[in-house]
Design an enzyme around this catalytic site. Structure first.
Site, PDB file in Angstrom:
ATOM      1  N   SER A  38       0.826  -1.208   0.000  1.00 34.72           N
ATOM      2  CA  SER A  38       0.000   0.000   0.000  1.00 34.72           C
ATOM      3  C   SER A  38       0.863   1.262   0.000  1.00 34.72           C
ATOM      4  O   SER A  38       0.366   2.356  -0.220  1.00 34.72           O
ATOM      5  CB  SER A  38      -0.941  -0.006   1.199  1.00 34.72           C
ATOM      6  OG  SER A  38      -0.197  -0.025   2.389  1.00 34.72           O
ATOM      7  N   HIS A  39       2.172   1.130   0.265  1.00 37.11           N
ATOM      8  CA  HIS A  39       3.079   2.276   0.146  1.00 37.11           C
ATOM      9  C   HIS A  39       4.096   2.079  -0.971  1.00 37.11           C
ATOM     10  O   HIS A  39       5.063   2.822  -1.064  1.00 37.11           O
ATOM     11  CB  HIS A  39       3.803   2.538   1.469  1.00 37.11           C
ATOM     12  CG  HIS A  39       2.917   3.139   2.503  1.00 37.11           C
ATOM     13  ND1 HIS A  39       2.302   2.393   3.468  1.00 37.11           N
ATOM     14  CD2 HIS A  39       2.501   4.411   2.696  1.00 37.11           C
ATOM     15  CE1 HIS A  39       1.568   3.184   4.224  1.00 37.11           C
ATOM     16  NE2 HIS A  39       1.665   4.407   3.784  1.00 37.11           N
TER      17      HIS A  39
ATOM     18  N   ASP B 237      -6.470   0.159   3.997  1.00 36.65           N
ATOM     19  CA  ASP B 237      -7.157  -1.102   4.306  1.00 36.65           C
ATOM     20  C   ASP B 237      -8.675  -0.932   4.278  1.00 36.65           C
ATOM     21  O   ASP B 237      -9.399  -1.839   3.847  1.00 36.65           O
ATOM     22  CB  ASP B 237      -6.716  -1.631   5.675  1.00 36.65           C
ATOM     23  CG  ASP B 237      -5.327  -2.250   5.619  1.00 36.65           C
ATOM     24  OD1 ASP B 237      -4.901  -2.651   4.521  1.00 36.65           O
ATOM     25  OD2 ASP B 237      -4.668  -2.329   6.665  1.00 36.65           O
TER      26      ASP B 237
END
Lengths: 338, 338
Positions: free
Chosen positions: A48-49, A189
């Site tokens: 997610s990064h 999330d």
């Protein structure tokens, strides 16, 4: 892994990121700094990064909100303070330029702070604290931006997801490191749950009506909640005061009211504090930390924060990374290749 | 209030505390420092850190564990570090003696740390951070001692209740301040629930069998749990590394294995970090904090941390405090009066 993903090497991923960033207005220094933190996340399988962020970075270059050629200015307003004005560029180059003076200041003063202002931060915070731990320093970092989380007792977005990261060095091992949102669940999330139609745990957030809900789509329209009730809310408040008020930067609600909502990172500040165990008279701290951690890990079910990422890092240099095909197609398009 | 309590003035309470402490071996400087933090808690109606602690202080003097005549030694190992060796006395005098050099260091360096070692800390942490906020500084404080809390995923006591306190100054108002255990519930509250036969909320702890329980007596025999799951556990771990490893002091498990279990405070360390907004270039931070807090408090149900204590403080100077009769009898006995 699965058929909707494609394996590429970290070097290929890096070239794509560099091409996409320079093609949309980054100079070499900024592109390399941004690509490095994005690829560090990808290498740790902190997806997610990782490359997932590249379209957002590009969007904020396209909108003109972020200056891809910003030349951060480093100053030293006090012996224990390094200040970097990011000149409205992305955070990574500003952080890189502040690092060496911060390390020097922490070693000479015992404790020092890096105040980063006028940056657009769109990455995890563990890269900056891990880099300081690699110099033998303990480090804390925090940042605030974009209201998404209601204060305890409230129902409307006010705090950012306000992460707090911490690293403590170890001899001959990766540091103890965590990087955690003060929201109960990371924003990414919640978004993923919404996309997949999966409910979120109670306590994640409230809907626009202010009522608790386990529907992630409602949480995205309403407000997330802090982790651990009022205690997590207090941590979020502390981060607003440190990364906002203390260093003369914006609070999350102010950040949310500024700049185009282009999907990229908002403007804001970050505070990093570095402490040198050698100057504190820590003695044989290296050995003592090892025996302490060994005793902690004797309990079945207990894990060391950061350990999973470090294991992944040891693998992905060999295996490459598995990128969703849809994302990879988008990134190749942004990079003007394939 | 109720019939099992008696009202006394703060001055009377202070005299009782001073008498009990000096009668059991404290010199004047130590007795006054301890009494001051105990009475500050009592004045804020933070009873669990008020006179309630006096029997424990006295017990640790009686056992010989704590030196009531300790003369803390202040040193300056680095420009940004003040170190106080408490010489195995109670914490309050050591903190007092470190305060002025810490304030000076924070103002001259921008950020500074106070490392307190070989102290016996038995009080809340908000008195030390509030005192720094009164000097216009932002401050963090943390300490670890006596294993009571299982790491996330575990079931055995390992961390202390490891409080983190924070204060940020305001113009013309008491500071924003919190002081919170990284345990889900403060130890004293679990004890009170056990005494009153009331169940504790799920998530408070596990029994000696490692199973979750809402029976506070079982939690006291087993282990408390951190607040907010693994995130609170990470905060507790950070505090072990800062108040233990960084400053060369004991970790909670080590603290728990040392000294007699006399009901008084164990030996350990504390770390305080102070930051000067004026040196960080915070600009008009005073006004900006007020408008930020005002916007936060617009949400119904949202409270400012510390506000209740500050309201109590404004009252108790007039009303005195309502002390349980049984405790008051015990304290009068310890003080050799009545």
């Amino acid at each position: 892994m699965s058929g909707d993903r494609e394996t590429i090497t970290l070097a290929e991923a890096r070239e794509l990121a560099l091409a996409a960033l320079t093609r949309h207005g980054c100079d070499k220094a900024n592109a390399e700094a941004v690509a490095s933190v994005m690829l560090a996340a990808e290498a740790d399988r902190a997806e997610s990064h990782g490359l997932f962020r590249l379209p957002g970075y590009v969007a904020s270059l396209k909108s003109g909100k972020v200056d891809g050629r910003a030349k951060p200015a480093v100053s030293r307003p006090a012996p224990g303070i390094v200040r970097v004005d990011g000149k409205l560029g992305f955070a990574p180059l500003a952080i890189e330029m502040g690092r060496a003076p911060l390390v020097e200041a922490a070693r000479s003063q015992g404790v020092a702070a890096l105040a980063l202002v006028r940056i657009h931060h769109f990455a995890a915070l563990w890269p900056e604290v891990e880099a300081l731990a690699a110099h033998g320093l303990a480090a804390l970092a925090c940042t605030c931006a974009t209201p998404m989380v209601a204060p305890a007792g409230g129902t409307k977005p006010f705090f950012g997801t306000n992460p707090l990261a911490f690293a403590f060095p170890r001899h001959d091992a990766p540091p103890v490191v965590f990087d955690q949102a003060s929201a109960a669940m990371a924003r990414g999330d919640v978004t993923i749950h919404a996309r997949e139609g999966k409910p979120v745990p109670p306590g994640t957030g409230v809907g626009p009506d202010g009522q608790p809900t386990t529907d992630p789509a409602e949480v995205l329209k309403g407000a997330q909640l802090p982790f651990g009730g009022y205690k997590g809310s207090n941590i979020a408040l502390m981060i607003e005061l440190l990364a906002g008020a203390l260093i003369g930067e914006v609070f999350s609600p102010e950040s949310g009211r500024s700049g185009p909502a282009d999907g990229g990172p908002p403007v804001g500040g970050e505070l990093i504090i570095a402490l040198d165990p050698e100057r504190f008279g820590a003695g044989t701290w290296g050995e003592r930390v090892e025996s302490f951690l060994a005793e902690m890990l004797e309990q079945p079910g207990v894990r060391l924060p950061g350990a999973r990422r470090h294991l992944n890092r040891a693998e992905t240099g060999e295996t490459g990374v598995y990128v969703p095909r849809a994302l990879l197609a988008e990134i190749r398009d942004l990079a003007g290749v394939g």
